[in-house]
Design an enzyme around this catalytic site. Structure first.
Site, PDB file in Angstrom:
ATOM      1  N   TYR A 189      -7.375 -12.263  33.643  1.00 12.31           N
ATOM      2  CA  TYR A 189      -7.757 -13.564  34.217  1.00 12.31           C
ATOM      3  C   TYR A 189      -8.355 -14.505  33.179  1.00 12.31           C
ATOM      4  CZ  TYR A 189     -12.478 -11.516  35.360  1.00 12.31           C
ATOM      5  OH  TYR A 189     -13.717 -10.919  35.371  1.00 12.31           O
ATOM      6  N   GLU A 190      -8.478 -15.768  33.590  1.00  7.30           N
ATOM      7  CA  GLU A 190      -8.849 -16.883  32.708  1.00  7.30           C
ATOM      8  C   GLU A 190      -7.844 -17.071  31.574  1.00  7.30           C
ATOM      9  OE1 GLU A 190     -10.794 -18.718  34.017  1.00  7.30           O
ATOM     10  OE2 GLU A 190     -11.593 -17.276  35.440  1.00  7.30           O
ATOM     11  N   GLY A 191      -6.602 -16.857  31.885  1.00  2.49           N
ATOM     12  CA  GLY A 191      -5.538 -16.942  30.890  1.00  2.49           C
ATOM     13  C   GLY A 191      -5.331 -15.582  30.261  1.00  2.49           C
TER      14      GLY A 191
END
Length: 598
Positions: A442-444
């Site tokens: 997550y978060e890229g």
């Protein structure tokens, strides 16, 4: 059940001895009165809260998880989470590094970073609830209107309200240019938001009175793709003028994800059914505004894996000292016992030292980056400020991807130390592994971070930020390279610096001919740059430790620091040779095979 001891001594070593953080921060106008006693007091109290209040909730919270009442859309967090959050608020922790203009204490972000490392070691799932509020605060602080700031920032600062970021949708994942959530203008200046969001961490919970959702959506006349995304505030309860809670906004949790890890955090499917929102920043410029929150979150995710690496190491080394299995190859080390403790075996030590090196290197990198961020935010020197901004931009994808990859490796190694017991829930190690896995996604995803580093942060500015970082390293090498006792650290550091320069140039030339070359090399490249950071920081740590020992100190921390640094250079840094060879091999072997042959 696992235990946790805050690593206060190493935090103090990094802050005070490696970086002279107080001396650096005192040069910034907001922190001119900062002193080491204040820093140490905050570290001690933060450690007590992490170890004493939220660590005991980690394993039970993982087992219990969150529950959704589908009739009311209410989410109940695990037992004890709400009381712990209230204790966190009562202690003033949400306000630690926040602007005093909005009720904050105004301490440096660097100190807040240290708080969050300890919170993440103690209980990553719980820590995500207040953690997301910091990103929401920073986003509104940077892009909100004066009225929005006056209404929302004091309540985010106090912890009375929390924040969330509503980006992803079922069909688009990382490619936010595909999102479909609609925002229709209303006569009163608000917007009516309609759509679906998924994977929304802390999207609904029972810890705080209100949740401030920051939502990406499209205006009716928005251009296609990422250039047509706007950002909106969409609170759970619509605030009244005095900050009191008004009507329930139709932004609901319609489902909880059944996840591999972080069970104590509510990962929500969110439905916006004509919810009221207010524009943040300029129309169609929402993605740029949201990047303030996203970049803060990326540093926070790196911190999550650092926390898990540290707590996994602590428990694995305790187990390795006690667990008796076989005899040392060189003869019994505990002849009075039926077998030797497993810490005598070389490969057990390899796993333990791998985790410890990843924790200590990660801690140094995060503090270094946080000091750059404090400088970028608070310096009154335009050139210094701009240089610090470039350094933070360069290192953010490295912190996120390198530390989370390392966290997965380290927690897995620590579980392996336990043998079969590591696979059993009651020992707690398998939870650290499960919790660590999401941090790479997550978060890229870490591939996205790698593309960002090579494609945008290095090639995109013709290597300016990387060259500046390289000059800092080269200057340090020149200063300390003449010391004979430092050769074992300085020489491989200088060699890797040269190789990174050559590799960056080579990949840039290849990318001119075929943009896919960036995608083929980016993941390897980021790990090489991550090792450059670690090599620099471990060399600096070794220099400090050597100087203290030479001055007569018998503090065992310095001896241990040298041992860990030597292990890192001998056993972990050589990974770069294979990575560089792989990065140089080109994209041909990846792209030649036809898709239908997979």
């Amino acid at each position: 059940m696992p235990t946790y001891t805050p690593p206060i001594r190493d935090l103090q070593f990094v802050l005070h001895e490696m970086f002279d953080a107080v001396g650096t921060l005192k040069q910034l106008p907001p922190h001119g009165e900062l002193d080491a006693d204040t820093v140490n007091a905050v570290l001690e109290e933060a450690g007590k809260f992490a170890a004493g209040v939220i660590a005991p909730l980690n394993a039970p919270g993982d087992i219990q998880g969150c529950t959704l009442d589908r009739d009311t859309h209410a989410v109940r967090t695990p037992e004890g989470f709400k009381a712990a959050y209230q204790a966190y608020v009562d202690g003033g922790w949400p306000a630690l590094s926040v602007d005093p203009a909005h009720g904050g204490q105004g301490l440096p972000l660097t100190l807040n970073q240290c708080l969050y490392e300890m919170l993440n070691s103690a209980n990553q799932a719980w820590t995500m609830y207040p953690g997301l509020s910091h990103g929401a605060y920073e986003c509104l602080h940077a892009h909100g209107t004066p009225e929005q700031k006056a209404l929302y920032l004091p309540r985010l600062t106090s912890g009375e309200w929390t924040g969330s970021m509503c980006l992803t949708e079922p069909h688009c994942g990382t490619d936010l240019g595909l999102l479909r959530t609609k925002a229709e203008p209303q006569a009163d200046g608000s917007f009516r938001l309609t759509g679906q969001k998924i994977f929304i961490s802390a999207g609904e919970h029972d810890l705080a009175a209100n949740i401030v959702h920051l939502v990406l959506a499209r205006l009716p006349d928005a251009p296609a793709g990422s250039k047509g995304i706007s950002l909106f505030i969409c609170p759970k309860f619509i605030p009244q003028a005095d900050g009191g809670l008004g009507a329930r906004n139709p932004v609901f949790c319609s489902g909880l994800e059944h996840k591999m890890g972080i069970h104590g955090n509510s990962t929500c499917q969110m439905t916006l059914d004509g919810a009221t929102g207010w524009l943040v920043g300029q129309p169609n410029k929402g993605l740029a505004a949201m990047f303030v929150m996203m970049n803060a979150a990326r540093l926070g995710v790196g911190c999550q894996s650092l926390g898990l690496t540290e707590v996994a190491y602590q428990n694995a080394v305790t187990y390795a000292r006690d667990r008796l299995q076989m005899r040392a190859l060189t003869g019994p080390k505990a002849p009075d016992k039926p077998a030797d403790p497993i810490i005598v075996h070389p490969d057990v030590r390899r796993m333990l030292l791998t985790a410890r090196a990843m924790a200590e290197g990660g801690r140094a990198l995060l503090v270094y980056t946080a000091l750059q961020l404090d400088t970028a935010l608070a310096s009154d020197d335009a050139d210094e400020k701009a240089a610090a901004e470039r350094r933070v931009a360069l290192l953010t994808p490295v912190v996120k991807a390198f530390l989370t990859d390392n966290g997965w490796t380290a927690t897995s190694a620590c579980m392996q130390v336990y043998g079969g017991h590591g696979y059993i829930r009651e020992w707690g190690m398998e939870q650290f592994v499960r919790d660590a896995r999401i941090n790479m996604i997550y978060e890229g995803t870490n591939t996205i971070q790698s593309l960002d580093l090579l494609g945008r942060k290095v090639l995109g500015d013709n290597g300016k930020a990387l060259k500046e970082f390289g000059r800092e390293i080269a200057d340090w090498v020149e200063e300390h390279g003449v010391t004979e006792s430092m050769q074992e650290f300085v020489n491989p550091l200088a060699d890797l610096g040269d190789k990174v320069t050559k590799l960056s140039t080579e990949l840039g030339m290849k990318a001119f001919g075929n943009a896919d070359e960036v995608g083929g090399a980016a993941v390897d490249y980021l790990r090489v740059v991550g090792h450059l950071c670690f090599a620099y920081l471990f060399a600096r740590a070794a220099q400090v430790a050597q100087a203290r020992i030479a001055a007569g100190s018998d503090d065992p921390h310095y001896r241990a620091k040298l041992h860990v640094a030597r292990f890192y250079f001998a056993k972990l840094l050589p990974e770069t040779a294979a990575l560089i060879r792989s990065a140089r091999s080109g994209v041909g072997s990846l792209m030649a095979m036809e898709a239908d042959l997979f």
